[in-house]
Design an enzyme around this catalytic site. Sequence first.
Site, PDB file in Angstrom:
ATOM      1  CG  ASP A  13      -1.708  -1.085   1.332  1.00  0.00           C
ATOM      2  OD1 ASP A  13      -2.425  -1.642   0.315  1.00  0.00           O
ATOM      3  OD2 ASP A  13      -1.725  -1.836   2.250  1.00  0.00           O
ATOM      4  CE  LYS A  16       3.041  -2.476  -4.430  1.00  0.00           C
ATOM      5  NZ  LYS A  16       2.965  -2.120  -3.048  1.00  0.00           N
ATOM      6  CG  HIS A  41      -1.669  -1.689  -7.225  1.00  0.00           C
ATOM      7  ND1 HIS A  41      -0.584  -2.321  -8.354  1.00  0.00           N
ATOM      8  CD2 HIS A  41      -1.362  -2.112  -6.129  1.00  0.00           C
ATOM      9  CE1 HIS A  41       0.107  -3.007  -7.669  1.00  0.00           C
ATOM     10  NE2 HIS A  41      -0.008  -2.885  -6.297  1.00  0.00           N
TER      11      HIS A  41
HETATM   12  P1  IMP Z   1      -2.250 -12.662   2.134  1.00  0.00           P
HETATM   13  O1  IMP Z   1      -1.454 -12.084   0.935  1.00  0.00           O
HETATM   14  O2  IMP Z   1      -3.910 -12.506   1.606  1.00  0.00           O
HETATM   15  O3  IMP Z   1      -2.148 -14.006   2.385  1.00  0.00           O
HETATM   16  O4  IMP Z   1      -2.279 -11.951   3.429  1.00  0.00           O
HETATM   17  C1  IMP Z   1      -0.862 -12.103   4.244  1.00  0.00           C
HETATM   18  C2  IMP Z   1      -0.627 -10.696   4.865  1.00  0.00           C
HETATM   19  O5  IMP Z   1      -0.229  -9.834   3.849  1.00  0.00           O
HETATM   20  C3  IMP Z   1      -1.855  -9.977   5.625  1.00  0.00           C
HETATM   21  O6  IMP Z   1      -1.283  -9.386   6.647  1.00  0.00           O
HETATM   22  C4  IMP Z   1      -2.448  -9.110   4.448  1.00  0.00           C
HETATM   23  O7  IMP Z   1      -2.953  -7.852   5.030  1.00  0.00           O
HETATM   24  C5  IMP Z   1      -0.978  -8.504   3.850  1.00  0.00           C
HETATM   25  N1  IMP Z   1      -1.257  -8.104   2.498  1.00  0.00           N
HETATM   26  C6  IMP Z   1      -1.347  -9.033   1.453  1.00  0.00           C
HETATM   27  N2  IMP Z   1      -1.637  -8.320   0.182  1.00  0.00           N
HETATM   28  C7  IMP Z   1      -1.410  -6.911   0.658  1.00  0.00           C
HETATM   29  C8  IMP Z   1      -1.673  -5.744  -0.100  1.00  0.00           C
HETATM   30  O8  IMP Z   1      -1.538  -5.523  -1.256  1.00  0.00           O
HETATM   31  N3  IMP Z   1      -1.305  -4.581   0.869  1.00  0.00           N
HETATM   32  C9  IMP Z   1      -1.163  -4.668   2.083  1.00  0.00           C
HETATM   33  N4  IMP Z   1      -1.192  -5.584   2.817  1.00  0.00           N
HETATM   34  C10 IMP Z   1      -1.159  -7.068   2.025  1.00  0.00           C
END
Ligand code: IMP
Length: 430
Positions: A13, A16, A41
């Site tokens: 976040d 990008k 995004h």
């Molecule tokens: P997952 O990618 O859904 O498995 O989540 C794993 C961790 O990464 C969690 O804490 C999510 O909140 C974080 N996360 C995954 N994608 C993003 C993103 O695009 N921005 C911020 N946090 C993310």
Amino acid sequence: MSVVIVVGAQWGDEGKGKVVDLYTERADTIVRYGGGANAGHTLVIKGQKLITRLVPSGVCHPNKPCVLGDGMVIDPRSLLEEIDQLQARGLLLNNELVVGQDAHVILPYHKRIEGVREDRTAGAIGTTRRGIGPAYEAKVGRRGVRIRDLFRPERLRELVAANLEELNPVVRHLGGEVPTDAEVEQWIADALAAGERLKPFVRDASRFVVDKIAAGKHVLFEGAQGTLLDIDHGTYPYVTSSSTIAAGACQSTGIGPSKIDRVIGITKAYATRVGGGPFPTELHGDAADALRQAGGEFGAVTGRPRRCGWLDLPALRLGVRLSGMDGLALTKLDVLAGLPEVAVCVAYKLDGHELDELPTDLDDIARAEPVFARYPGWASLAGVRAWDDLPATTRAYVEQVGKLAGVPFYLVSVGPDREETMVLRDPFAA
Ligand code: IMP
């Protein structure tokens, strides 16, 4: 010809989307290389908000090929929905879209098991529940479904059956509901139908990108999430399941590291994190609320309020090292406007030593004590378009951050719109 990777330097976040969108003006081909619909995004173009989850943010520029690399995990239905939404807004009509044939497929059972785990197990990660982790688990477990399997009904059936045979007992054990035969049939039918629609886009993405590079085109790789969420080098286990650092671009896309010319890290002027896990510079109460409101810090995918805190330079230095960043893009500087002073974590103290990088071991992070430097704040940055127009206090802050991060700034952003950007260096310059 230049090949540039843009990578998040924090926990995702970082803005990008805006940076990739801007750099796309100079690029010929844009490649998304990791994760799936867990990314969101947000772009603001002429005041209109647009969120992309799978298709690279460069999609707003007509005629530029957009590639989804083989290291991604793709929910075919999400991708089709996104394609439809983009096309309804007049986008992605002339762009060549390339979907890596070896990317893995997210199916409803991945989301189901992830939901059950998040709800029922202690120490949940706070994932986006998009099935990302379970799909990568299946991939490394060598039972994953790949995009190319969507064109082979028998193979798809066998794979789904084999996966469910393994997953159903776990779902049951955790108190979740296993799918009925009719549900599974529907999932397979949906996946096959989605495959038919996606077929024209599916090809050898590595070949496509390598040919572009060989033809002397500017290629831009767009990272998802951020350095500290990297599966190998982030704040494990509070990470995502893919390689978010720059090396992930080569791994995922099937291009050699010798082809990369430049790596740009994106960092906000403060820090945020969504989900669980350590965040030593986190603010709480009114100070966090104020930053959250000013920065619109709510998840683009899940709508969750983001945790907010001060910029963490030792974490940034870790990112610079892990991705070999040549420079940084600083975003959301305007969000700090109006604060009497702005703090930055400049080091950590652990066991009597001063650390210049954030430790990644959870126990070490818990014991490490952040050391803060404080700088005078600044008033609104509205209307600022040039470096020299920035207030002196803002310039001093940015210069100090750059000096302590150890790499130069390529870009400074003072608002969501394309125009609210100071481009200081060209990442595509030879
Ligand atoms: P997952 O990618 O859904 O498995 O989540 C794993 C961790 O990464 C969690 O804490 C999510 O909140 C974080 N996360 C995954 N994608 C993003 C993103 O695009 N921005 C911020 N946090 C993310």
